[in-house]
Design a protein around this motif. Structure first.
Motif: not given
Length: 230
Positions: A92-95, A102-103, A110-114
């Motif tokens: 569940p992150a921006e693509r 996006h990293v 980005i938005g998913v720390d693990n």
């Protein structure tokens, strides 16, 4: 293709290779730098091209273009570009438009720390000028080194190492004619013909070739400080 067709059908066979391009120039994404070299190579190889046209239909005897023209052919090769693995859709992150995640500079999504992303599924910044990685071995290899190091460091509670790759090059194979090698994001031509072809062979057979099944060699190849470009 002209050389392969002659090898298959004989030197006296009548062949025709035509590139259909929707843009108004050959290799639109490569920019004006290497384009004259590409056009020269295609011309000398006997390849024709049609610009500002798209394929609207394909059948057993050829294809029809958006211009209404028809090209009779028994072989049609369709190139559709690159796209990231659909595995990215599970996160569940921006693509971006290629499906890449996006990293940040450490290659965390980005938005998913693990979760870390790398290679062709990561949209990463390469330098301080805001350029982003391309879906190519040049960036994928160094992304892999950085991501592997940072995942291990994160698990062990050690400091991560920001990904950085400010130098950018391209080396485009042009078949029997040779190749064209450029440097910089504006793709300034540095080598062409046989000299660039020799570099392309070196890249394909040595620089991006997997290391031997040797522990020390494999670990050296995985070192994120080892930045490899042409």
């Amino acid at each position: 293709m002209p050389a392969r067709l002659r090898a298959a059908l004989g030197d006296t066979a009548t062949t025709s290779v035509i590139i259909v391009e929707r843009a108004d120039a050959i290799g639109p994404d490569l920019g004006p730098g290497p384009r004259p070299i590409i056009e020269r190579a295609l011309t000398e190889l006997g390849v024709q091209w049609m610009l500002n046209a798209a394929v609207t239909a394909i059948d057993a005897d050829g294809l029809t273009l958006s211009t209404g023209e028809r090209i009779a052919s028994k072989t049609v090769i369709w190139t559709a570009g690159a796209r990231a693995s659909t595995l990215t859709e599970q996160i569940p992150a921006e693509r971006d438009r290629y499906g890449r995640l996006h990293v940040d500079r450490d290659l965390r999504v980005i938005g998913v720390d693990n979760v870390y992303a790398t290679g062709d599924v990561a949209r990463a910044i390469t330098d301080d000028q805001g350029h982003h990685t391309m879906m190519s071995c040049q960036h994928a290899m160094n992304l892999g080194r950085s991501a592997g190091h940072n995942v291990a460091s994160d698990l062990l509670g050690l400091a991560t190492m920001p990904y950085s790759q400010p130098r950018y090059v391209t080396c485009l194979d042009l078949g029997p004619w040779g190749a064209v090698y450029t440097e910089g994001w504006d793709r300034q031509v540095k080598l062409m013909g046989a000299e660039a072809k020799a570099l392309k062979r070196n890249i394909n057979t040595q620089r991006i070739y997997p290391p031997r099944a040797d522990r020390a060699e494999a670990l050296a190849a995985a070192n994120p400080a080892r930045i490899v470009v042409a």
